[in-house]
Write an enzyme that holds these catalytic residues in place. Structure first.
Site, short mmCIF file in Angstrom:
data_model
loop_
_atom_site.label_atom_id
_atom_site.label_comp_id
_atom_site.label_asym_id
_atom_site.label_seq_id
_atom_site.Cartn_x
_atom_site.Cartn_y
_atom_site.Cartn_z
N HIS A 44 6.81 -12.29 6.70
CA HIS A 44 5.36 -12.43 6.95
C HIS A 44 4.96 -13.91 6.94
O HIS A 44 4.24 -14.37 7.81
CB HIS A 44 4.56 -11.69 5.87
CG HIS A 44 4.70 -10.20 5.91
ND1 HIS A 44 4.23 -9.45 6.95
CD2 HIS A 44 5.27 -9.33 5.04
CE1 HIS A 44 4.49 -8.16 6.72
NE2 HIS A 44 5.12 -8.07 5.56
N SER A 101 1.45 -3.70 -3.55
CA SER A 101 1.36 -4.39 -2.27
C SER A 101 0.22 -5.42 -2.21
O SER A 101 0.34 -6.44 -1.55
CB SER A 101 1.13 -3.38 -1.14
OG SER A 101 2.00 -2.30 -1.26
N HIS A 104 7.93 -3.78 -7.48
CA HIS A 104 7.78 -4.85 -6.49
C HIS A 104 6.37 -5.42 -6.65
O HIS A 104 5.39 -4.70 -6.48
CB HIS A 104 7.98 -4.25 -5.09
CG HIS A 104 7.70 -5.18 -3.95
ND1 HIS A 104 8.71 -5.84 -3.28
CD2 HIS A 104 6.55 -5.55 -3.34
CE1 HIS A 104 8.19 -6.58 -2.29
NE2 HIS A 104 6.88 -6.41 -2.31
N HIS A 155 3.26 -8.56 -6.19
CA HIS A 155 2.70 -9.71 -5.47
C HIS A 155 1.80 -10.50 -6.41
O HIS A 155 1.29 -9.98 -7.40
CB HIS A 155 1.95 -9.27 -4.22
CG HIS A 155 2.87 -8.97 -3.07
ND1 HIS A 155 3.29 -9.94 -2.19
CD2 HIS A 155 3.49 -7.83 -2.70
CE1 HIS A 155 4.12 -9.40 -1.31
NE2 HIS A 155 4.27 -8.11 -1.59
N TYR A 205 -5.53 -4.01 1.49
CA TYR A 205 -4.31 -4.56 2.07
C TYR A 205 -4.63 -5.68 3.06
O TYR A 205 -5.68 -5.70 3.70
CB TYR A 205 -3.52 -3.44 2.76
CG TYR A 205 -2.08 -3.81 2.99
CD1 TYR A 205 -1.28 -4.19 1.91
CD2 TYR A 205 -1.53 -3.79 4.25
CE1 TYR A 205 0.04 -4.55 2.11
CE2 TYR A 205 -0.20 -4.15 4.46
CZ TYR A 205 0.57 -4.53 3.38
OH TYR A 205 1.88 -4.89 3.57
#
Lengths: 335, 335
Positions: free
Chosen positions: A18, A168, A195, A197, A286
């Site tokens: 990204h 996310s 996971h 961020h 998101y």
């Protein structure tokens, strides 16, 4: 005292896509893969940022064929294994078969946290192909603990060996992580991953919370290269977990070297917490909403932050982009 | 439910001086000060990065007279108050008297964590001048909890109203913060503060730990602008504390605006966790060692990281730069 109880999975070559505008070169992939392998990382992921088959006008065209990049990465592995991400609907089964031919040994099948049921066939195919097969629950902050347990059980029933809690939007705080991972540890038999961020500057603390709650897979990326404010920073995670007494199995100096001598040299800009990424993390929506929100904010003369916060409050999800304009219009009337 | 129990003190215009090579302009200070005041920040600090009088060949020459910058900042304050940092030995009493004339209302007298006794006269002067007077224990990770309590009691006996646990090297983890703040809360009567750096990606989690343990002053800087990997990021801290249910008294959008529309525009590069800042945080040594270490590493043919880790192990402190060469020589013999 052996405290190693988890694997660090590096996502630089997938989530970092990204930040690289999907333009990883063969040389960048080769050097990064070699460095990760030599440092002792057991698993690392290579795919378009939105998973196999993501190269498209909608998600961003890759400069280089991801299958070629997977092959290059796999060729560099003496002990590591290459993972691929697959979002059903973006990638299809044929993509996974091709990735396996290119050398992939693990697949992470990713769905929105309430939609595990769309992944049944892909999980089954992963097992059939002999892959380490993972279910990856994106936007996990949007579902209650009970809902996540229900979805994880679905993943498990399809054959997933590991289930990920995926933050996310970078929305979670450590207690959110602890609650989710602990509940999953009690409710499903398979391994649990996390996971994170860094939109709220909590990726590292969340990752430590995940390990302490029993997660056995944790994700990171070198120099934090990834979507939004980036990911838990792999080489820093090795230092922190070492300080906490865990054996990561990763050579600290070697992982620093690949971060600083390879990745830092090609990343287009440092990962930081900007205004946009902060408001995404705060509102829990998101990143795909951002562009539409900016357009709607201008058109209706409202603050884009108010739109994002409201979208978070009503739990809008990907695919509901039309809601952005409804919200903007409603806020404009209230002014 | 009113959960506000702390003040956020912004150090952009002091700790950020390091990242700005001590070149803040009057215009930058004016706009930042105005933004902080309008957002509702009650205290913010303006000084050379190494405190009053820091402008020198040794610590870096300021482009603009800090007294002038303090005056400009104070002029912008409708409700906020300007703090100054004073490290005895770098700054002298006359500097503090001048700062008060320029408009300073608070002084933080900073010493190495084991050397509070050098600050007695400066603390007394701060009180005499009618300032909110703070004792600031730098490199707090290097002292045991007992030692910190002892030093805090000294500060208190001199008249300090607030005592800071300062994680100068970004070495601490949340449990380290909790232990220190909790012990101080039980042992001294004055208020307790925490100042964090992000070398291990833990500044935010450490700050939350400090608040939960009872700290009533917490430091941050906009866009994390500060020494090493930077500080706890002020505007992100406002978001995180809001999510945790605390009233910060700060307008979230306004603090984002000054971070992104003012500070981000003038900072020379984003704050990130580089190889150097990571190894400083991991080894717990101060950034002033870095340059000498690189020279010594080259001269003796050893890895600079090994030198820093060893310096951290033997608890070398500022002023002991000759030790760097001793350590490098010893490591070279062992190779």
């Amino acid at each position: 005292m052996e405290k190693k109880s988890f694997e660090i999975l590096d996502v630089t070559l997938r989530d970092g896509s990204h930040s690289m505008s999907h333009a990883f070169t063969p040389q960048q992939v080769r050097e990064t893969a070699r460095g990760l392998d030599e440092a002792g990382v057991r698993y690392f992921e290579v795919s378009h940022g939105d998973g196999l088959g993501g190269s498209s006008l909608q998600y961003g065209l890759s400069t280089h064929d991801e299958l070629k990049l997977i092959e290059i990465a796999a060729d560099e592995c003496k002990q590591a294994e290459v993972s691929v991400l697959l979002i059903p609907g973006i990638g299809v089964k044929g993509d996974l078969q091709d990735a396996v031919k290119a050398g992939a040994k693990m697949v992470r099948v990713a769905t929105h946290v309430t939609e595990a049921d769309v992944a049944a066939q892909h999980i089954a195919l992963g097992r059939e192909l002999g892959l380490k097969t993972v279910g990856f629950l994106m936007m996990s902050h949007m579902a209650s603990v009970e809902k996540i347990v229900e979805q994880a059980k679905l993943f498990e029933s399809y054959g997933a060996e590991v289930i990920y809690v995926t933050d996310s939007a970078g929305y979670m705080l450590p207690q959110d992580v602890t609650n989710r991972i602990s509940a999953l540890k009690q409710s499903v038999g398979c391994e649990i991953g996390f996971h994170g961020h860094n939109n709220l500057s909590m990726a590292m603390a969340n990752t430590v919370a995940a390990v302490e709650a029993g997660a056995t897979f944790i994700d990171g990326s070198l120099r934090a290269l990834g979507a939004g404010s980036g990911n838990t920073q792999t080489e820093v995670m090795v230092a922190v977990l070492d300080r906490l007494g865990y054996q990561t199995g990763i050579d600290f100096y070697k992982i620093m070297d690949v971060a600083n001598d390879v990745v830092a040299k090609y990343m287009p800009r440092p990962q930081e917490i900007t205004g946009s990424s902060l408001i995404m993390g705060y509102s829990g929506v998101y990143s795909s909403f951002l562009l539409h929100t900016q357009v709607a904010a201008k058109r209706f003369g409202v603050d884009e932050r108010d739109i994002l916060v409201e979208l978070g409050r009503i739990k809008a999800i990907g695919g509901q982009e039309d809601l952005i304009y409804d919200v903007a219009q409603r806020l404009a009337v209230q002014i």
